[in-house]
Design an enzyme around this catalytic site. Structure first.
Site, PDB file in Angstrom:
ATOM      1  N   CYS A  92      -7.170  -5.158  -7.365  1.00  0.00           N
ATOM      2  CA  CYS A  92      -7.739  -3.991  -6.682  1.00  0.00           C
ATOM      3  C   CYS A  92      -9.054  -3.529  -7.313  1.00  0.00           C
ATOM      4  CB  CYS A  92      -6.694  -2.874  -6.656  1.00  0.00           C
ATOM      5  SG  CYS A  92      -6.961  -1.725  -5.313  1.00  0.00           S
ATOM      6  N   ARG A 126      -7.587   4.959   3.913  1.00  0.00           N
ATOM      7  CA  ARG A 126      -6.935   4.333   2.751  1.00  0.00           C
ATOM      8  C   ARG A 126      -5.845   3.398   3.278  1.00  0.00           C
ATOM      9  NH1 ARG A 126      -6.330   4.180  -2.613  1.00  0.00           N
ATOM     10  NH2 ARG A 126      -8.338   5.173  -2.834  1.00  0.00           N
ATOM     11  N   HIS A 191      -0.809  -4.936  -5.453  1.00  0.00           N
ATOM     12  CA  HIS A 191      -0.268  -4.238  -6.617  1.00  0.00           C
ATOM     13  C   HIS A 191       1.236  -4.473  -6.668  1.00  0.00           C
ATOM     14  CE1 HIS A 191      -3.576  -1.651  -7.885  1.00  0.00           C
ATOM     15  NE2 HIS A 191      -3.811  -1.343  -6.639  1.00  0.00           N
TER      16      HIS A 191
HETATM   17  N1  GLN Z   1     -10.807   2.908  -6.236  1.00  0.00           N
HETATM   18  C1  GLN Z   1     -10.673   1.667  -5.488  1.00  0.00           C
HETATM   19  C2  GLN Z   1     -10.305   1.896  -4.014  1.00  0.00           C
HETATM   20  O1  GLN Z   1      -9.773   2.935  -3.678  1.00  0.00           O
HETATM   21  C3  GLN Z   1      -9.588   0.817  -6.123  1.00  0.00           C
HETATM   22  C4  GLN Z   1      -8.207   1.461  -6.032  1.00  0.00           C
HETATM   23  C5  GLN Z   1      -7.147   0.703  -6.819  1.00  0.00           C
HETATM   24  O2  GLN Z   1      -7.428   0.045  -7.819  1.00  0.00           O
HETATM   25  N2  GLN Z   1      -5.861   0.839  -6.341  1.00  0.00           N
HETATM   26  O3  GLN Z   1     -10.500   1.001  -3.209  1.00  0.00           O
END
Ligand code: GLN
Length: 234
Positions: A92, A126, A191
């Site tokens: 990520c 998101r 993740h």
């Molecule tokens: N900040 C980055 C995004 O929101 C990565 C987020 C993360 O590592 N889960 O895309």
């Protein structure tokens, strides 16, 4: 005893959603085979050592700012390690900084290590939920995990995806790709930790890092877990 050197890049800044579980998986799958593991944790200000494998986890935009400032100082060294065959796994936010840059919604462009020919821009939505990836470079044809990102990553040149999403959004929710790989550099939005429930991917990385094949392990539980997640929707 054979030993694998792992460098954990900036765990004090980038280590969200259980990404540490990926390191634990690499350690255990080596130890179960009688292979030692030496882990170097690199913090802001530390020199990055030579390693068989480099790991960088995920994080919020604000933590990525400090890591971006740091990692660009080692861009030449890391590209040299890549070209010598070192293995990299970025999750990520860590994945995003393996590319050329990450442009958050606010603030300056965060430059990356340029290990992958890819770039990321902040998206309005998101992406959160389970992901299944159909892949063609591993013995098992699927990868499963959990995504939580707003960044949209686009691949270029010789950088290819880990595969195509059959569930979830992946790199950008548009081109159906998930993750990236070039030489022995791998990035993914998965993740959850990605490696415990994808033991075939974990062993693939270890074999690349050590330069030889591994004796099989009894992965009955891991495979059962993996199969229970294939196709799992949000
Ligand atoms: N900040 C980055 C995004 O929101 C990565 C987020 C993360 O590592 N889960 O895309």
């Amino acid at each position: 005893m054979e030993t694998m050197k792992i460098t954990h890049l900036y765990p004090k800044s980038l280590n969200l959603y259980g990404d540490m579980g990926n390191l634990l998986t690499l350690v255990k799958r080596c130890e179960w085979r009688g292979i030692g593991v030496e882990i170097n944790e690199v913090s802001i200000g530390d020199k990055i050592p030579e390693s068989n494998l480099y790991f960088m986890g995920g994080g919020q935009d604000c933590q990525q700012v400090e890591v971006s400032r740091e990692i660009v100082q080692y861009k030449e060294f890391l590209i040299e390690q890549r070209d010598k065959g070192a293995v990299f796994l970025g999750i990520c936010g860590g994945y995003q900084l393996f590319g050329h840059y990450y442009q958050p919604f606010e603030g300056k462009k965060l430059l990356g290590a340029g290990l992958l020919d890819a770039y990321t821009v902040a998206g309005k939505k998101r992406f959160i939920g389970n992901v299944t990836v159909q892949t063609d470079f591993l013995v098992s044809k699927t990868l499963v995990g959990f995504e939580n990102h707003s960044g949209l990553t686009y691949l270029q040149g010789e950088t290819k995806p880990l595969g195509r999403v059959s569930t979830g959004h992946g790199n950008n929710g548009e081109d159906k790709t998930e993750g990236a790989r070039f030489k022995n550099v791998f990035g993914t939005y998965l993740h959850g930790s990605v490696l415990p429930k994808n033991p075939h991917f974990a062993d693939y990385l270890i074999e690349l890092a050590l330069g030889h094949s591994l004796a099989p392990l009894d992965d009955e539980i891991e495979i059962k877990t993996h199969k229970s997640l294939v196709g799992k929707a949000y």
